[in-house]
Write a protein that holds these residues in place. Sequence first.
Motif, mmCIF file in Angstrom:
data_model
loop_
_atom_site.group_PDB
_atom_site.id
_atom_site.type_symbol
_atom_site.label_atom_id
_atom_site.label_comp_id
_atom_site.label_asym_id
_atom_site.label_seq_id
_atom_site.Cartn_x
_atom_site.Cartn_y
_atom_site.Cartn_z
ATOM 1 N N ASN A 145 0.856 -1.178 0.000
ATOM 2 C CA ASN A 145 0.000 0.000 0.000
ATOM 3 C C ASN A 145 0.897 1.236 0.000
ATOM 4 N N ALA A 146 0.974 1.913 -1.131
ATOM 5 C CA ALA A 146 1.855 3.072 -1.272
ATOM 6 C C ALA A 146 1.488 4.189 -0.304
ATOM 7 N N GLY A 147 0.209 4.315 0.016
ATOM 8 C CA GLY A 147 -0.237 5.358 0.933
ATOM 9 C C GLY A 147 0.352 5.217 2.326
ATOM 10 N N ILE A 148 0.509 3.975 2.758
ATOM 11 C CA ILE A 148 1.115 3.731 4.076
ATOM 12 C C ILE A 148 2.553 4.251 4.084
ATOM 13 N N TRP A 149 3.304 3.895 3.044
ATOM 14 C CA TRP A 149 4.711 4.313 2.979
ATOM 15 C C TRP A 149 4.831 5.835 2.885
ATOM 16 N N CYS A 150 3.889 6.461 2.183
ATOM 17 C CA CYS A 150 3.915 7.925 2.058
ATOM 18 C C CYS A 150 3.631 8.588 3.409
ATOM 19 N N LEU A 151 2.710 8.028 4.171
ATOM 20 C CA LEU A 151 2.451 8.563 5.520
ATOM 21 C C LEU A 151 3.661 8.369 6.430
ATOM 22 N N CYS A 152 4.329 7.249 6.287
ATOM 23 C CA CYS A 152 5.573 7.047 7.050
ATOM 24 C C CYS A 152 6.572 8.159 6.717
ATOM 25 N N ALA A 153 6.689 8.462 5.441
ATOM 26 C CA ALA A 153 7.601 9.526 5.008
ATOM 27 C C ALA A 153 7.200 10.861 5.619
ATOM 28 N N SER A 154 5.902 11.143 5.676
ATOM 29 C CA SER A 154 5.434 12.403 6.275
ATOM 30 C C SER A 154 5.886 12.521 7.723
ATOM 31 N N ALA A 155 5.676 11.460 8.473
ATOM 32 C CA ALA A 155 6.071 11.485 9.884
ATOM 33 C C ALA A 155 7.582 11.648 10.025
ATOM 34 N N LYS A 156 8.336 10.947 9.188
ATOM 35 C CA LYS A 156 9.798 11.007 9.289
ATOM 36 C C LYS A 156 10.343 12.369 8.870
ATOM 37 N N ILE A 157 9.686 13.017 7.915
ATOM 38 C CA ILE A 157 10.099 14.377 7.548
ATOM 39 C C ILE A 157 9.920 15.297 8.747
ATOM 40 N N GLU A 158 8.784 15.170 9.419
ATOM 41 C CA GLU A 158 8.527 16.000 10.608
ATOM 42 C C GLU A 158 9.547 15.718 11.714
ATOM 43 N N MET A 159 10.038 14.485 11.776
ATOM 44 C CA MET A 159 11.046 14.111 12.776
ATOM 45 C C MET A 159 12.464 14.443 12.303
ATOM 46 N N GLU A 160 12.567 15.027 11.112
ATOM 47 C CA GLU A 160 13.837 15.387 10.486
ATOM 48 C C GLU A 160 14.704 14.171 10.172
ATOM 49 N N LYS A 161 14.062 13.053 9.902
ATOM 50 C CA LYS A 161 14.743 11.838 9.455
ATOM 51 C C LYS A 161 14.597 11.767 7.937
ATOM 52 N N PHE A 162 15.306 12.662 7.268
ATOM 53 C CA PHE A 162 15.095 12.870 5.847
ATOM 54 C C PHE A 162 15.523 11.687 4.981
ATOM 55 N N ALA A 163 16.646 11.061 5.283
ATOM 56 C CA ALA A 163 17.088 9.902 4.499
ATOM 57 C C ALA A 163 16.088 8.752 4.633
ATOM 58 N N ASP A 164 15.573 8.547 5.844
ATOM 59 C CA ASP A 164 14.560 7.504 6.048
ATOM 60 C C ASP A 164 13.276 7.830 5.294
ATOM 61 N N ALA A 165 12.923 9.100 5.265
ATOM 62 C CA ALA A 165 11.724 9.529 4.539
ATOM 63 C C ALA A 165 11.880 9.257 3.044
#
Length: 152
Positions: free
Chosen positions: A39-59
């Motif tokens: 589910n691509a939407g799940i991975w995109c939401l993970c990226a959103s949270a990680k961007i907010e946490m400043e985990k840019f490479a993980d995002a």
Amino acid sequence: MTVSEVAHLLTRAEHYIRQTKYREALAVLDQAIKIDPKNAGIWCLCASAKIEMEKFADAIADCERALSINPNYADAWTKKALALYHLEQYAASLAASTRASTLNANDASAWYIKGICLEELGKSEEAEIAYGKSLELEIILDIKDESKRIRK
């Protein structure tokens, strides 16, 4: 679990993200991934949270997962562009934001990221065009939101 249960998990994760409870959001998203890893939407939401946490490479990695599932997922391209921008990878961010704005010409965020990348790359005139498009879309979105409030 069913598709509706995954949808419920996504709703919970979005709620946590709005409350800036990113770890909680990621825990819920981990449950959703176990049920529906494609589910691509799940991975995109993970990226959103990680961007907010400043985990840019993980995002970026999460965006890549989303894009491997759906290469035309505009929101994943926008999130990838934002993460790349924060890593000061302006040319790559520009490419990702251009792809996002091509897939969804109404994505104000993609146009804005495109503008700031063009500015960083010394292309001020092109940046102004992208900023203008972003602002135009923001105004349209504000008008639509206001008309919805008036109708209620």
